[in-house]
Design a protein around this motif. Structure first.
Motif, PDB file in Angstrom:
ATOM      1  N   ASN A 142       6.373 -12.319  -5.225  1.00  9.08           N
ATOM      2  CA  ASN A 142       5.052 -12.486  -4.627  1.00  9.08           C
ATOM      3  C   ASN A 142       4.296 -11.170  -4.564  1.00  9.08           C
ATOM      4  O   ASN A 142       3.081 -11.118  -4.805  1.00  9.08           O
ATOM      5  N   SER A 143       4.991 -10.089  -4.257  1.00  6.52           N
ATOM      6  CA  SER A 143       4.340  -8.776  -4.180  1.00  6.52           C
ATOM      7  C   SER A 143       3.814  -8.352  -5.541  1.00  6.52           C
ATOM      8  O   SER A 143       2.700  -7.828  -5.650  1.00  6.52           O
TER       9      SER A 143
ATOM     10  N   THR B 287      -3.915 -10.080  -1.637  1.00  9.30           N
ATOM     11  CA  THR B 287      -2.903  -9.727  -0.652  1.00  9.30           C
ATOM     12  C   THR B 287      -1.640 -10.567  -0.843  1.00  9.30           C
ATOM     13  O   THR B 287      -1.673 -11.639  -1.450  1.00  9.30           O
ATOM     14  N   ASP B 288      -0.531 -10.066  -0.303  1.00  9.74           N
ATOM     15  CA  ASP B 288       0.713 -10.831  -0.329  1.00  9.74           C
ATOM     16  C   ASP B 288       0.537 -12.168   0.391  1.00  9.74           C
ATOM     17  O   ASP B 288       1.082 -13.193  -0.024  1.00  9.74           O
TER      18      ASP B 288
END
Length: 216
Positions: free
Chosen positions: A167-168, A177-178
């Protein structure tokens, strides 16, 4: 006719009680969550229940899942779902059972009190009451590829998931953003009908669907 109501909104719950009582229906109990609702149904064994789809604690599909439990345990009790949403995954299962004593109406489309009461009586008498929009969405769901439910951004996220990115890493690639990625991933799981499970890794299953090797 004895009725149990499952509705988390205090105002709507009280309004339903007043409405049904005014039409000579006996409301024997009300509940604000699915667990209490099932307990009261077991205790009172009503003729029919009126139940919201989204109830505490997660406000997703607790009410609809409670309806499925009720249909299995007490098939003689009629079920009328009254909701703002068409929850497709469990609604399909509910309506694929015996075609009697079941209804699914959308709150915003109930335009006449008399029609609503008549629908409730019809369901209690062994008939059905389905909003045309419910029927339309469920038929569409059967015809379409689950991947077609995804937005362009969700498809993009799923494509990066298929590349093995975290996800990062996806957040960096898309300049978001995460948290935003996490929301997209949860939406993907929901739209691909991948509920949480102990022995299935949803991320892997989603990628398999994307690659065309997972089950539809």
């Amino acid at each position: 006719m004895r009725v149990v109501i499952g509705e988390d909104s205090v105002l709507l719950r009280d309004g339903l009680v007043r409405l049904l009582t005014a039409h000579d229906l006996d409301v024997v109990a009300t509940a604000g969550d699915a667990e209490s609702f099932l307990r009261l149904v077991s205790e009172h064994r009503p003729d029919v229940v009126v139940l919201d789809v989204r109830m505490p604690p997660s406000f997703t599909d607790e009410g609809l899942r409670a309806a499925l439990v009720l249909r299995r345990q007490y098939p003689e009790i009629a079920v009328l779902l009254l909701s703002q949403y068409v929850e497709e995954r469990y609604a399909t299962e509910l309506l694929s059972g015996p075609p009697s004593r079941v209804g699914y109406l959308l709150k915003d489309r109930v335009a006449d009190v008399g029609d609503f009461v008549e629908a409730l009586r019809r369901v209690a008498s062994g008939g059905t009451a389905l909003d045309p929009e419910v029927v339309s969405q469920l038929l569409l769901r059967r015809r379409r590829d689950p991947l077609e439910r995804l937005t362009p951004r969700e498809r993009e996220v799923l494509g990066l998931m298929a590349e093995g990115r975290s996800n990062s890493a996806i957040a960096v690639a898309l300049c978001v953003t995460d948290s935003a990625v996490g929301k997209h991933v949860n939406n993907i799981f929901a739209k691909l009908d991948l509920p949480p499970a102990d022995n299935d890794h949803r991320r892997v299953l989603a990628v398999l669907r994307f690659l065309g090797v997972g089950k539809a």
